[in-house]
Design a protein around this motif. Structure first.
Motif, PDB file in Angstrom:
ATOM      1  N   SER A  26       0.939  -1.284  -0.124  1.00  0.00           N
ATOM      2  CA  SER A  26      -0.177   0.013   0.048  1.00  0.00           C
ATOM      3  C   SER A  26       0.884   1.274   0.283  1.00  0.00           C
ATOM      4  CB  SER A  26      -0.892  -0.026   1.187  1.00  0.00           C
ATOM      5  OG  SER A  26      -0.109   0.154   2.465  1.00  0.00           O
ATOM      6  N   VAL A  27       2.074   1.031   0.508  1.00  0.00           N
ATOM      7  CA  VAL A  27       3.088   2.410   0.290  1.00  0.00           C
ATOM      8  C   VAL A  27       4.080   2.030  -0.738  1.00  0.00           C
ATOM      9  CG1 VAL A  27       2.574   2.879   2.910  1.00  0.00           C
ATOM     10  CG2 VAL A  27       4.499   1.272   2.309  1.00  0.00           C
ATOM     11  N   GLY A  28       3.882   1.194  -1.490  1.00  0.00           N
ATOM     12  CA  GLY A  28       4.719   0.879  -2.906  1.00  0.00           C
ATOM     13  C   GLY A  28       6.195   0.256  -2.497  1.00  0.00           C
ATOM     14  N   TYR A  71      11.980   0.293   8.864  1.00  0.00           N
ATOM     15  CA  TYR A  71      11.671   1.227   8.106  1.00  0.00           C
ATOM     16  C   TYR A  71      11.584   2.589   8.600  1.00  0.00           C
ATOM     17  CZ  TYR A  71       9.244  -2.466   5.556  1.00  0.00           C
ATOM     18  OH  TYR A  71       8.916  -3.807   5.147  1.00  0.00           O
ATOM     19  N   GLU A  94       7.769   7.506   9.204  1.00  0.00           N
ATOM     20  CA  GLU A  94       6.847   7.932   8.448  1.00  0.00           C
ATOM     21  C   GLU A  94       6.111   6.768   7.538  1.00  0.00           C
ATOM     22  OE1 GLU A  94       5.467  11.028   4.595  1.00  0.00           O
ATOM     23  OE2 GLU A  94       7.377  11.165   5.549  1.00  0.00           O
ATOM     24  N   THR A  95       7.001   6.058   7.069  1.00  0.00           N
ATOM     25  CA  THR A  95       6.706   4.840   6.275  1.00  0.00           C
ATOM     26  C   THR A  95       6.263   3.792   6.976  1.00  0.00           C
ATOM     27  OG1 THR A  95       8.616   5.145   4.459  1.00  0.00           O
ATOM     28  CG2 THR A  95       7.812   2.740   4.790  1.00  0.00           C
ATOM     29  N   LYS A 107       2.591   4.489   8.098  1.00  0.00           N
ATOM     30  CA  LYS A 107       1.465   4.116   7.094  1.00  0.00           C
ATOM     31  C   LYS A 107       1.171   2.488   7.144  1.00  0.00           C
ATOM     32  CE  LYS A 107       2.736   8.228   3.908  1.00  0.00           C
ATOM     33  NZ  LYS A 107       3.376   8.388   2.987  1.00  0.00           N
ATOM     34  N   ILE A 108       2.342   2.034   7.270  1.00  0.00           N
ATOM     35  CA  ILE A 108       2.365   0.400   7.177  1.00  0.00           C
ATOM     36  C   ILE A 108       1.294  -0.032   8.558  1.00  0.00           C
ATOM     37  CG2 ILE A 108       3.446  -1.677   7.373  1.00  0.00           C
ATOM     38  CD1 ILE A 108       5.692  -0.647   5.551  1.00  0.00           C
ATOM     39  N   ARG A 138      -2.428   0.522   8.362  1.00  0.00           N
ATOM     40  CA  ARG A 138      -2.955  -0.427   7.733  1.00  0.00           C
ATOM     41  C   ARG A 138      -3.074  -1.756   8.108  1.00  0.00           C
ATOM     42  NH1 ARG A 138      -3.739  -1.373   1.824  1.00  0.00           N
ATOM     43  NH2 ARG A 138      -4.976  -3.112   1.676  1.00  0.00           N
TER      44      ARG A 138
END
Length: 253
Positions: free
Chosen positions: A35-37, A91, A94-95, A98-99, A102
């Motif tokens: 979802s965050v690439g 990570y 910020e990453t 986001k993870i 989710r």
């Protein structure tokens, strides 16, 4: 006299008894990374990392941080971060945020769980027999407030009361959680109560230790089931079999 005629209350475990996890832990961690690439983390490493991280958090902050007054989301955020680090994924903040969001949302929904087809019929059958129905689970508040209702198991129609470790500050196999359940049921006597679960250590033995009747489900044909039977436990394959067991006038306990 059948056991059913002696009962006023039935309590049940949740995971492995009423519902099961769907898919693998790595599936949800993979979706969160994508979802965050980012590419999927390695399933085996993530699973191993999570197992160790969860054990560490449960040891240092039991009952999902109850005694430390740790917010549920902080407990899980610490656990998930440590799971990734142990698996070799560190990570940036910020990453990871986001993870994590989710993952936390996924496991706070019905998505990772599947209810066994005999669960709701059994609970409603017990209600029809004028039995109080309680849930005893090593789980946090989202099981009560979100997950069980999302799976169609609603307080009032399917179960009357719940004892969840994250809300009580005590967890199985501590017999105190079973004593709390008896109190919550209205101080029903233990000999008038049956507990159903899937763990000899967490369900059967502590329930029996406070004087409750108990039996075990073996939904997944675990090798341990033969030892359970040798120790004298009633072991049945599903809740339909439990219903038949309880209604059989030929069986006593």
């Amino acid at each position: 006299m059948s056991l059913l005629l002696r009962l006023r209350c039935i309590t049940v475990d949740v995971t492995g008894t009423l519902m099961a996890y769907k898919g693998e832990l790595g599936d949800y961690y993979c979706m969160a990374a994508k979802s965050v690439g980012l590419p999927c983390p390695d399933y085996k490493r993530v699973h191993g990392g999570f197992k160790l991280a969860y054990q560490e958090m449960a040891k240092n902050y039991p009952c999902f941080g109850f005694a430390a007054k740790m917010p549920n989301i902080v407990w899980w955020k610490t656990c998930v971060r440590d799971s990734f680090v142990r698996a070799g994924y560190d990570y940036d903040e910020e990453t990871f945020e986001k993870i994590f969001r989710r993952i936390y949302a996924s496991f706070g929904s019905s998505a990772p769980y599947t209810i066994f087809p005999d669960s709701q019929p059994f609970l409603r059958w017990a209600h029809d027999k004028n039995l109080k129905v309680g849930i005893i689970s090593n789980a946090e508040y989202r099981y009560r407030d979100v997950i069980l209702p999302a799976l169609g198991l609603n307080q009032g129609t399917d179960w009357d009361f719940g004892v969840f470790s994250g809300l009580e500050g005590v967890e199985k196999p501590d017999p105190r959680i079973y004593e709390i359940a008896l109190e919550r049921a209205g101080n029903i006597a233990p000999e008038e109560t049956l507990h159903i679960g899937d763990s000899m250590r967490k369900d059967y033995l502590p329930a029996k230790s406070v004087g409750m009747h108990a039996l075990l489900l073996d939904r997944f044909k675990t090798p341990d089931a033969e030892e359970w039977k040798k120790s004298g436990a009633v072991v049945l394959p599903n809740l339909e079999a439990v219903q038949n067991f309880l209604t059989s006038e030929k069986l006593t306990s």
